[in-house]
Design an enzyme around this catalytic site. Sequence first.
Site, PDB file in Angstrom:
ATOM      1  N   LYS A 119       0.816  -0.812  -0.280  1.00 36.61           N
ATOM      2  CA  LYS A 119       0.304  -0.231  -0.300  1.00 36.61           C
ATOM      3  C   LYS A 119       0.979   1.432  -0.073  1.00 36.61           C
ATOM      4  O   LYS A 119       0.761   2.186  -1.172  1.00 36.61           O
ATOM      5  CB  LYS A 119      -0.965  -0.146   1.306  1.00 36.61           C
ATOM      6  CG  LYS A 119      -2.250  -0.982   1.273  1.00 36.61           C
ATOM      7  CD  LYS A 119      -3.202  -0.317   2.203  1.00 36.61           C
ATOM      8  CE  LYS A 119      -4.073  -1.705   2.078  1.00 36.61           C
ATOM      9  NZ  LYS A 119      -4.936  -1.596   3.191  1.00 36.61           N
ATOM     10  N   LYS A 198      -6.113 -12.897  -7.408  1.00 42.34           N
ATOM     11  CA  LYS A 198      -7.077 -12.472  -6.871  1.00 42.34           C
ATOM     12  C   LYS A 198      -8.040 -12.105  -6.256  1.00 42.34           C
ATOM     13  O   LYS A 198      -8.203 -11.381  -7.548  1.00 42.34           O
ATOM     14  CB  LYS A 198      -6.358 -12.685  -4.844  1.00 42.34           C
ATOM     15  CG  LYS A 198      -7.321 -12.808  -4.488  1.00 42.34           C
ATOM     16  CD  LYS A 198      -6.901 -12.134  -2.996  1.00 42.34           C
ATOM     17  CE  LYS A 198      -8.111 -12.131  -1.485  1.00 42.34           C
ATOM     18  NZ  LYS A 198      -7.112 -11.784  -0.263  1.00 42.34           N
ATOM     19  N   LYS A 201     -13.057  -7.506  -5.744  1.00 38.95           N
ATOM     20  CA  LYS A 201     -13.714  -6.058  -5.409  1.00 38.95           C
ATOM     21  C   LYS A 201     -12.899  -5.597  -7.194  1.00 38.95           C
ATOM     22  O   LYS A 201     -13.157  -5.052  -8.336  1.00 38.95           O
ATOM     23  CB  LYS A 201     -14.485  -5.474  -5.047  1.00 38.95           C
ATOM     24  CG  LYS A 201     -16.016  -5.382  -5.823  1.00 38.95           C
ATOM     25  CD  LYS A 201     -16.554  -4.955  -4.458  1.00 38.95           C
ATOM     26  CE  LYS A 201     -18.304  -5.571  -4.805  1.00 38.95           C
ATOM     27  NZ  LYS A 201     -19.092  -5.397  -3.576  1.00 38.95           N
TER      28      LYS A 201
END
Length: 337
Positions: A119, A198, A201
């Site tokens: 991140k 993976k 969404k």
Amino acid sequence: MDQTGAKKKTRVLSGVQPSGEAHLGNYLGAFRQWVHMQDEYECFFTIVDQHAIVGESDPAELPRLTFDMAVSLLAVGLDPERCTIFVQSDVIEHMELAWLFNAVAPIGDLERMTQYKDKAARLESVPAGVLNYPVLQAADILIYRAGAVPVGEDQRQHLELTREIARRWNAKYGELFPEPEAIIPEVGRIIGLDGNAKMSKSLGNTIGILDEPDRIWERVRTAVTDPQRIRRDDPGRPEVCNVFTLHQLVTDAGLIPDIEQQCRTAGRGCVDCKRILADSIADAFQPFRERAAHYRANPGEVRDILERGADHARSIAAGTLAEARRRMGIDWRSAIP
Ligand code: TRP
């Protein structure tokens, strides 16, 4: 043993991001296991909206995404009579315990977390919450003194850090927190319809568990299969085909040998094979759609379930927090004789 002589159940806690309606990856990788754990364990499941705000969450969307995730949890068969379902921010005690844990959580460990590094690498300015995310996660778990945590492989490192925080805190302030075990499902990570990342969404490679059959077919149809199977008559390799992997997870076990055989011999084309998969998913999730329709029509029931869940969770969390505060000297009244 408790007073009735029954063996005390191991307490379990797990959490999920408020990402709206759940997808097949959420279900196969987590919720299916949660549903099966309800009777054997004393289960707590929380929707982690306080974690979500350190991501790219939109304040205008978050309430709806949280509610939709709650509907999904109820739809897949989590039963509020047999487990505790609540929204993290309703039990504010998590926050304070996270702060108390900041007194012992090593920054070096936090900086080594893969999720943090990924991140941080994508952000120009890194909010402190991204670094401290696993400290709050440790508080979510340890405030219930949970013995086990069902999580995906990607959370193993956060669980290890939770154990480290428990060890350090106990060493300094006296034994209070058990070191929880990770329970990692055998299915491993669920790959999305792109056949490669993976299912998630944000990548748009998902099938919603509450999608209608037409929509499920629209989605499954786009799934990437064995890239070497180009023409209809090319034999396929089920071992490299994600559609086959999904078949193994949702299609009736009795049909699997035929699906495998028909793929290898090109007896059946990919489109027909996907049809069978779409039908399996649509059939398996029919009860989910029905339960979701009920809760959407009766949103007050969802609110009551979450509020009752939070009340129960809080009754336990408050006790642990009070003890942790006392041990750390956040207890000035004790100076007055
Ligand atoms: N970090 C987890 C995830 O992204 C969510 C989570 C928050 C969690 N708190 C938790 C999982 C406590 C297990 C236990 O999937």
